[in-house]
Motif scaffolding. Structure first.
Motif, PDB file in Angstrom:
ATOM      1  N   PRO A 115       9.789  16.273 -17.308  1.00 25.50           N
ATOM      2  CA  PRO A 115      10.239  16.352 -15.907  1.00 25.50           C
ATOM      3  C   PRO A 115       9.475  15.412 -14.973  1.00 25.50           C
ATOM      4  O   PRO A 115       9.682  15.452 -13.769  1.00 25.50           O
ATOM      5  CB  PRO A 115       9.966  17.823 -15.518  1.00 25.50           C
ATOM      6  N   ALA A 116       8.581  14.583 -15.507  1.00 25.73           N
ATOM      7  CA  ALA A 116       7.787  13.675 -14.671  1.00 25.73           C
ATOM      8  C   ALA A 116       8.705  12.790 -13.839  1.00 25.73           C
ATOM      9  O   ALA A 116       9.842  12.494 -14.218  1.00 25.73           O
ATOM     10  CB  ALA A 116       6.873  12.803 -15.538  1.00 25.73           C
ATOM     11  N   GLY A 117       8.202  12.350 -12.699  1.00 26.49           N
ATOM     12  CA  GLY A 117       8.998  11.498 -11.838  1.00 26.49           C
ATOM     13  C   GLY A 117       8.934  10.033 -12.215  1.00 26.49           C
ATOM     14  O   GLY A 117       9.773   9.239 -11.793  1.00 26.49           O
ATOM     15  N   PHE A 118       7.969   9.643 -13.023  1.00 29.29           N
ATOM     16  CA  PHE A 118       7.725   8.247 -13.355  1.00 29.29           C
ATOM     17  C   PHE A 118       8.385   7.935 -14.690  1.00 29.29           C
ATOM     18  O   PHE A 118       8.071   8.554 -15.718  1.00 29.29           O
ATOM     19  CB  PHE A 118       6.217   8.006 -13.409  1.00 29.29           C
ATOM     20  N   ALA A 119       9.326   6.995 -14.699  1.00 32.59           N
ATOM     21  CA  ALA A 119      10.132   6.726 -15.890  1.00 32.59           C
ATOM     22  C   ALA A 119       9.298   6.396 -17.132  1.00 32.59           C
ATOM     23  O   ALA A 119       9.579   6.927 -18.219  1.00 32.59           O
ATOM     24  CB  ALA A 119      11.136   5.611 -15.611  1.00 32.59           C
ATOM     25  N   PRO A 120       8.272   5.509 -17.057  1.00 30.06           N
ATOM     26  CA  PRO A 120       7.495   5.232 -18.271  1.00 30.06           C
ATOM     27  C   PRO A 120       6.847   6.471 -18.877  1.00 30.06           C
ATOM     28  O   PRO A 120       6.715   6.574 -20.096  1.00 30.06           O
ATOM     29  CB  PRO A 120       6.435   4.231 -17.781  1.00 30.06           C
ATOM     30  N   VAL A 121       6.447   7.431 -18.025  1.00 38.01           N
ATOM     31  CA  VAL A 121       5.846   8.662 -18.548  1.00 38.01           C
ATOM     32  C   VAL A 121       6.903   9.491 -19.274  1.00 38.01           C
ATOM     33  O   VAL A 121       6.635  10.096 -20.318  1.00 38.01           O
ATOM     34  CB  VAL A 121       5.191   9.473 -17.412  1.00 38.01           C
ATOM     35  N   LYS A 122       8.136   9.512 -18.751  1.00 38.60           N
ATOM     36  CA  LYS A 122       9.223  10.181 -19.464  1.00 38.60           C
ATOM     37  C   LYS A 122       9.434   9.530 -20.826  1.00 38.60           C
ATOM     38  O   LYS A 122       9.638  10.223 -21.839  1.00 38.60           O
ATOM     39  CB  LYS A 122      10.518  10.096 -18.656  1.00 38.60           C
ATOM     40  N   ALA A 124       0.816  -1.211   0.000  1.00 34.26           N
ATOM     41  CA  ALA A 124       0.000   0.000   0.000  1.00 34.26           C
ATOM     42  C   ALA A 124       0.851   1.263   0.000  1.00 34.26           C
ATOM     43  O   ALA A 124       0.482   2.273  -0.610  1.00 34.26           O
ATOM     44  CB  ALA A 124      -0.937   0.007   1.205  1.00 34.26           C
ATOM     45  N   LEU A 125       1.996   1.224   0.695  1.00 34.35           N
ATOM     46  CA  LEU A 125       2.860   2.400   0.735  1.00 34.35           C
ATOM     47  C   LEU A 125       3.413   2.710  -0.656  1.00 34.35           C
ATOM     48  O   LEU A 125       3.438   3.864  -1.090  1.00 34.35           O
ATOM     49  CB  LEU A 125       4.019   2.175   1.710  1.00 34.35           C
ATOM     50  N   THR A 126       3.840   1.679  -1.358  1.00 37.22           N
ATOM     51  CA  THR A 126       4.359   1.874  -2.710  1.00 37.22           C
ATOM     52  C   THR A 126       3.251   2.304  -3.663  1.00 37.22           C
ATOM     53  O   THR A 126       3.451   3.191  -4.505  1.00 37.22           O
ATOM     54  CB  THR A 126       5.028   0.576  -3.207  1.00 37.22           C
ATOM     55  N   ASP A 127       2.074   1.673  -3.552  1.00 41.18           N
ATOM     56  CA  ASP A 127       0.942   2.088  -4.383  1.00 41.18           C
ATOM     57  C   ASP A 127       0.624   3.560  -4.165  1.00 41.18           C
ATOM     58  O   ASP A 127       0.336   4.298  -5.118  1.00 41.18           O
ATOM     59  CB  ASP A 127      -0.295   1.240  -4.059  1.00 41.18           C
ATOM     60  N   ALA A 128       0.650   4.000  -2.931  1.00 40.60           N
ATOM     61  CA  ALA A 128       0.359   5.402  -2.623  1.00 40.60           C
ATOM     62  C   ALA A 128       1.387   6.321  -3.265  1.00 40.60           C
ATOM     63  O   ALA A 128       1.044   7.402  -3.770  1.00 40.60           O
ATOM     64  CB  ALA A 128       0.325   5.612  -1.112  1.00 40.60           C
ATOM     65  N   GLU A 129       2.653   5.900  -3.279  1.00 41.41           N
ATOM     66  CA  GLU A 129       3.680   6.741  -3.891  1.00 41.41           C
ATOM     67  C   GLU A 129       3.491   6.842  -5.403  1.00 41.41           C
ATOM     68  O   GLU A 129       3.693   7.914  -5.982  1.00 41.41           O
ATOM     69  CB  GLU A 129       5.070   6.193  -3.570  1.00 41.41           C
ATOM     70  N   PHE A 130       3.106   5.745  -6.037  1.00 43.18           N
ATOM     71  CA  PHE A 130       2.828   5.808  -7.471  1.00 43.18           C
ATOM     72  C   PHE A 130       1.678   6.776  -7.756  1.00 43.18           C
ATOM     73  O   PHE A 130       1.726   7.573  -8.689  1.00 43.18           O
ATOM     74  CB  PHE A 130       2.495   4.417  -8.009  1.00 43.18           C
ATOM     75  N   THR A 131       0.606   6.708  -6.941  1.00 44.20           N
ATOM     76  CA  THR A 131      -0.547   7.585  -7.138  1.00 44.20           C
ATOM     77  C   THR A 131      -0.177   9.040  -6.897  1.00 44.20           C
ATOM     78  O   THR A 131      -0.548   9.926  -7.668  1.00 44.20           O
ATOM     79  CB  THR A 131      -1.691   7.160  -6.202  1.00 44.20           C
ATOM     80  N   HIS A 140      12.968   1.621  -9.740  1.00 39.57           N
ATOM     81  CA  HIS A 140      13.774   2.589 -10.478  1.00 39.57           C
ATOM     82  C   HIS A 140      12.928   3.439 -11.420  1.00 39.57           C
ATOM     83  O   HIS A 140      13.443   4.410 -11.991  1.00 39.57           O
ATOM     84  CB  HIS A 140      14.884   1.874 -11.254  1.00 39.57           C
ATOM     85  N   SER A 141      11.652   3.094 -11.589  1.00 34.74           N
ATOM     86  CA  SER A 141      10.755   3.926 -12.383  1.00 34.74           C
ATOM     87  C   SER A 141      10.345   5.186 -11.630  1.00 34.74           C
ATOM     88  O   SER A 141       9.819   6.120 -12.231  1.00 34.74           O
ATOM     89  CB  SER A 141       9.491   3.135 -12.764  1.00 34.74           C
ATOM     90  N   LEU A 142      10.552   5.190 -10.323  1.00 38.48           N
ATOM     91  CA  LEU A 142      10.167   6.329  -9.486  1.00 38.48           C
ATOM     92  C   LEU A 142      11.370   7.235  -9.237  1.00 38.48           C
ATOM     93  O   LEU A 142      12.516   6.811  -9.365  1.00 38.48           O
ATOM     94  CB  LEU A 142       9.613   5.830  -8.151  1.00 38.48           C
ATOM     95  N   PRO A 143      11.136   8.489  -8.841  1.00 34.30           N
ATOM     96  CA  PRO A 143      12.244   9.404  -8.542  1.00 34.30           C
ATOM     97  C   PRO A 143      13.044   8.938  -7.332  1.00 34.30           C
ATOM     98  O   PRO A 143      12.539   8.210  -6.471  1.00 34.30           O
ATOM     99  CB  PRO A 143      11.540  10.742  -8.248  1.00 34.30           C
ATOM    100  N   ALA A 144      14.283   9.416  -7.245  1.00 37.93           N
ATOM    101  CA  ALA A 144      15.162   9.047  -6.134  1.00 37.93           C
ATOM    102  C   ALA A 144      14.655   9.587  -4.806  1.00 37.93           C
ATOM    103  O   ALA A 144      15.103   9.133  -3.747  1.00 37.93           O
ATOM    104  CB  ALA A 144      16.576   9.564  -6.402  1.00 37.93           C
ATOM    105  N   SER A 145      13.728  10.527  -4.834  1.00 39.63           N
ATOM    106  CA  SER A 145      13.205  11.112  -3.595  1.00 39.63           C
ATOM    107  C   SER A 145      12.158  10.238  -2.917  1.00 39.63           C
ATOM    108  O   SER A 145      11.807  10.477  -1.762  1.00 39.63           O
ATOM    109  CB  SER A 145      12.590  12.488  -3.882  1.00 39.63           C
ATOM    110  N   LEU A 163      17.573  10.129 -14.829  1.00 42.09           N
ATOM    111  CA  LEU A 163      17.470   8.682 -14.640  1.00 42.09           C
ATOM    112  C   LEU A 163      18.813   8.019 -14.898  1.00 42.09           C
ATOM    113  O   LEU A 163      19.623   8.536 -15.678  1.00 42.09           O
ATOM    114  CB  LEU A 163      16.433   8.082 -15.600  1.00 42.09           C
ATOM    115  N   PRO A 164      19.038   6.863 -14.285  1.00 38.03           N
ATOM    116  CA  PRO A 164      20.184   6.048 -14.682  1.00 38.03           C
ATOM    117  C   PRO A 164      19.837   5.282 -15.956  1.00 38.03           C
ATOM    118  O   PRO A 164      18.684   5.278 -16.398  1.00 38.03           O
ATOM    119  CB  PRO A 164      20.342   5.096 -13.493  1.00 38.03           C
ATOM    120  N   GLN A 165      20.823   4.642 -16.557  1.00 40.20           N
ATOM    121  CA  GLN A 165      20.528   3.778 -17.699  1.00 40.20           C
ATOM    122  C   GLN A 165      19.592   2.670 -17.243  1.00 40.20           C
ATOM    123  O   GLN A 165      19.820   2.009 -16.232  1.00 40.20           O
ATOM    124  CB  GLN A 165      21.815   3.185 -18.266  1.00 40.20           C
ATOM    125  N   LEU A 166      18.505   2.481 -17.988  1.00 47.52           N
ATOM    126  CA  LEU A 166      17.494   1.509 -17.596  1.00 47.52           C
ATOM    127  C   LEU A 166      17.761   0.154 -18.245  1.00 47.52           C
ATOM    128  O   LEU A 166      18.401   0.066 -19.298  1.00 47.52           O
ATOM    129  CB  LEU A 166      16.098   2.015 -17.997  1.00 47.52           C
TER     130      LEU A 166
END
Length: 700
Positions: free
Chosen positions: A630-637, A154-161, A380-385, A556-559
């Protein structure tokens, strides 16, 4: 049809505006609730072995939620630090939903490389409320240590949302002022520039409403918010720009505002309707895939396109009926269109070299697509923050032994104390690509065996290991699931459905363009050039994110590869938008062809009259897509860069160079159709104006 719809909007502008405002208010107010209904689940294949097996595990309670924490900054042997950790774990064990807590100081607990961290795992009962997970996380973070990161379920799901909401807000904040400035530069007047933004605001508001409705019947991914929002803004500006610019041109000779509006509704309205239909068809092609996320995004995206289209042919005429007299006519400049005319002349002097050079360049850019690796979204799809990303990085740095690839989950019918289970585990351990086998939980007549891969989830060796385990033909193996198995099933489903979806989209696009142009060769040429544009854009996305060229510029780092949903989403939208600009160009070329019958002059006139609108539209929709870089989510970038490149390459190279070159080479044949098809076109053609003088010569 267009004549009647736009005519009603012009005659009753106040009613139309009030209705749109009411729809927008309801859609925006209710649609904001969609953020609480988003899911992070993408890339599923209903009915596949991995999906069926995962469902059995869920029903048996063998896939319970869990939390993981890394507590660092103090020596693991510090007595005070140990007491602080043990107090927290004692309190956590008191929760009735907690099924187990791993002792981070036990003999079998992983030891930090630095000696300054401990790894904590908390098992939870199935169906544990989200508030309990947040409460446990809060207690872990009160441990007396410089740094505590906690993530899971749930914590990770909340961060994605939360990241989806933040990315959407950021994109709107970046794009809106830039769009206004650019529209002011294009139109030179505030009122004319404001009209496309009005349509964009309505499109985005209705987008939220569409997604909310979709969430009531199917899962809506966090990615859908960003993708549909950027699409809505871009097409709203595109269609509004085309309509308003045509209206200003119609008024340029000093014509009456009412007559100019009527003419614009018939000409630009027809182009917008065909454009909206072709883009919608491209998006609806995603319905042919098995992934519920792609299907829901296809329906939502097509709905958004149709909303923008409807607003452009109803709300814009209503607004212009009220304030159109205050919109300045386009200035009749002696040099207007001379640059584009010069481009057309240059291309037409050497059409074959232009065609070969541009085609070769696009083929080179598309080459990396053949080395594309598909991967599932990971931290790694999420920002480092984010806590999820920080946890992943902390485990990789300090607990490398625990940072193994996700296990291949083998579900068996053997009881845990049966010697045959150990024998089966031994056979699985001998499979090439399997590094180790670990026993898993048992319940409800099912027992889990976890096969740890030697290589990453997306590697060919791991995929072959999944296939080998499935091919053991052992009745005691009830199924194989896990990240690697889900990825393998998804790839198989894409390989099965992609040709069908692509073929269906190309066929319907061909038919729509035939209805629009009356030609057989122009739709065929359009499909080929669209495929080149899509391939080139995806090739550069692979070159950047997967191959690592300039990827640091995107934070991002190399994916390891490209997110498995990105190729389909990018291809569907980019193909539709390429057709969008093709329709813009062909509409003006067709007018010139029907008016005079000279193919070379028709091509030049089409480019001269539509080129400025295409370039301006590409710039504006490119800004909308760039707002998501500038999105934080790699797939959106990845999607944002892919669409930005597709638009830029298509507008600058494809429509300005390759298409005019191809049409010049085709000559009169570009507008050719066999006699039976010409007669069919006369029956099904959607036209809103009397035939031009040159029409008879084209049809005889």
């Amino acid at each position: 049809m267009i004549r009647h719809v736009s005519g009603a909007a012009r005659r009753h502008p106040v009613i139309v505006i009030v209705l749109w405002l009411a729809v927008t208010a309801v859609a925006f107010t209710a649609g904001n609730g969609v953020f609480t209904r988003l899911t992070t689940t993408v890339g599923t294949t209903p009915g596949s072995q991995s999906d069926r097996t995962a469902a059995r595990l869920d029903r048996a309670g063998l896939n319970p939620p869990s939390l993981t924490a890394v507590v660092s900054g103090r020596p693991a042997g510090d007595p005070g630090f140990r007491r602080s950790v043990q107090r927290a774990l004692a309190e956590i064990r008191g929760h009735p939903e907690v099924t187990g807590v791993e002792d981070p100081f036990g003999e079998r607990a992983p030891k930090a490389v630095s000696g300054q961290s401990v790894l904590i795992g908390v098992g939870l009962a199935p169906g544990t409320p989200k508030r309990v997970e947040h409460r446990i996380s809060a207690r872990l973070k009160r441990i007396d240590a410089p740094r505590v990161v906690v993530a899971g379920d749930a914590l990770t799901d909340a961060e994605f949302t939360e990241q989806a909401q933040a990315d959407t807000r950021k994109a709107e904040i970046i794009a809106a002022p830039l769009l206004l400035v650019l529209l002011l530069l294009v139109f030179g007047a505030l009122l004319a520039a404001a009209l496309p933004l009005v349509i964009a605001v309505i499109g985005v508001s209705c987008t939220f409403g569409v997604l909310l409705v979709m969430s009531l019947v199917t899962d809506v991914s966090v990615s859908a918010i960003q993708v549909t929002t950027m699409l809505s803004i871009g097409l709203a500006v595109d269609y509004s720009l085309l309509f308003v610019q045509r209206y200003r041109e119609e008024r340029a000779p000093g014509g009456d505002a009412g007559a100019a509006l009527e003419s614009s509704c018939l000409s630009a309205g027809r182009t917008i309707v065909f454009s909206g239909l072709t883009v919608s068809v491209s998006l609806l092609g995603m319905l042919l895939f098995k992934d519920p996320f792609l299907r829901s995004l296809g329906v939502a995206g097509a709905s958004v396109v149709l909303i923008d289209m409807l607003a452009a042919v109803t709300l814009l005429p209503a607004l212009l009926a009220l304030v159109g007299h205050r919109v300045k006519p386009a200035k009749a400049k002696p040099r207007h269109g001379r640059v584009l005319a010069a481009v057309a002349r240059t291309v037409q002097r050497a059409p074959l070299p232009t065609l070969l050079a541009v085609g070769a360049a696009f083929a080179v850019m598309a080459a990396p697509v053949f080395g594309m690796r598909l991967v599932t979204a990971d931290p790694h799809s999420l920002p480092a923050s984010t806590q999820t990303r920080q946890l992943q990085d902390a485990i990789a740095a300090d607990f490398p032994a625990a940072a193994k690839p996700a296990a291949i989950t083998v579900v068996t019918s053997l009881p845990p104390d049966d010697p045959a289970l150990a024998a089966l585990g031994g056979r699985i351990a001998e499979v090439p690509g399997v590094a180790a086998v670990r026993p898993g939980p048992s319940r409800g007549g099912l027992t889990v065996v976890n096969a740890i891969p030697e290589q990453a989830t997306n590697s060919a060796r791991t995929r072959h290991a999944v296939e080998a385990i499935r091919g053991m033909d052992d009745p005691r193996i009830q199924g194989v699931t896990g990240d690697a198995a889900r990825l393998a099933d998804y790839r198989d489903a894409l390989a099965e459905r992609a040709p069908i979806a692509a073929g269906a989209v190309m066929l319907v696009t061909f038919l729509l363009l035939f209805a629009f142009t009356g030609s057989v060769l122009l739709p065929f040429k359009a499909v080929l050039t669209n495929v080149l544009s899509v391939g080139a854009a995806l090739g550069i996305v692979v070159w950047v994110f997967q191959d690592g060229h300039f990827v640091s510029a995107f934070g991002l780092p190399q994916l390891a590869g490209i997110d498995l949903t990105v190729p389909v989403i990018t291809a569907a939208i980019a193909f539709g938008l390429s057709t969008d600009y093709e329709v813009f160009l062909l509409s003006r070329a067709r007018e010139a062809w029907l008016d005079g019958g000279d193919p070379r002059r028709a091509v030049a006139a089409g480019l001269r009259r539509s080129g400025r609108v295409i370039l301006a539209a590409a710039l504006l929709i490119g800004v909308a897509f760039a707002g998501f870089l500038p999105a934080g989510f790699a797939p959106v970038k990845e999607i944002g860069l892919g669409l930005l490149l597709a638009i830029a390459l298509d507008a600058l190279a494809m429509r300005m160079l390759l298409v005019p070159a191809a049409m010049t080479l085709l000559g009169r044949a570009a507008w050719w159709a066999p006699g039976p098809l010409r007669r069919l076109h006369r029956r099904v053609e959607i036209t809103e104006a009397p035939a031009a003088p040159g029409l008879a010569s084209q049809r005889t």
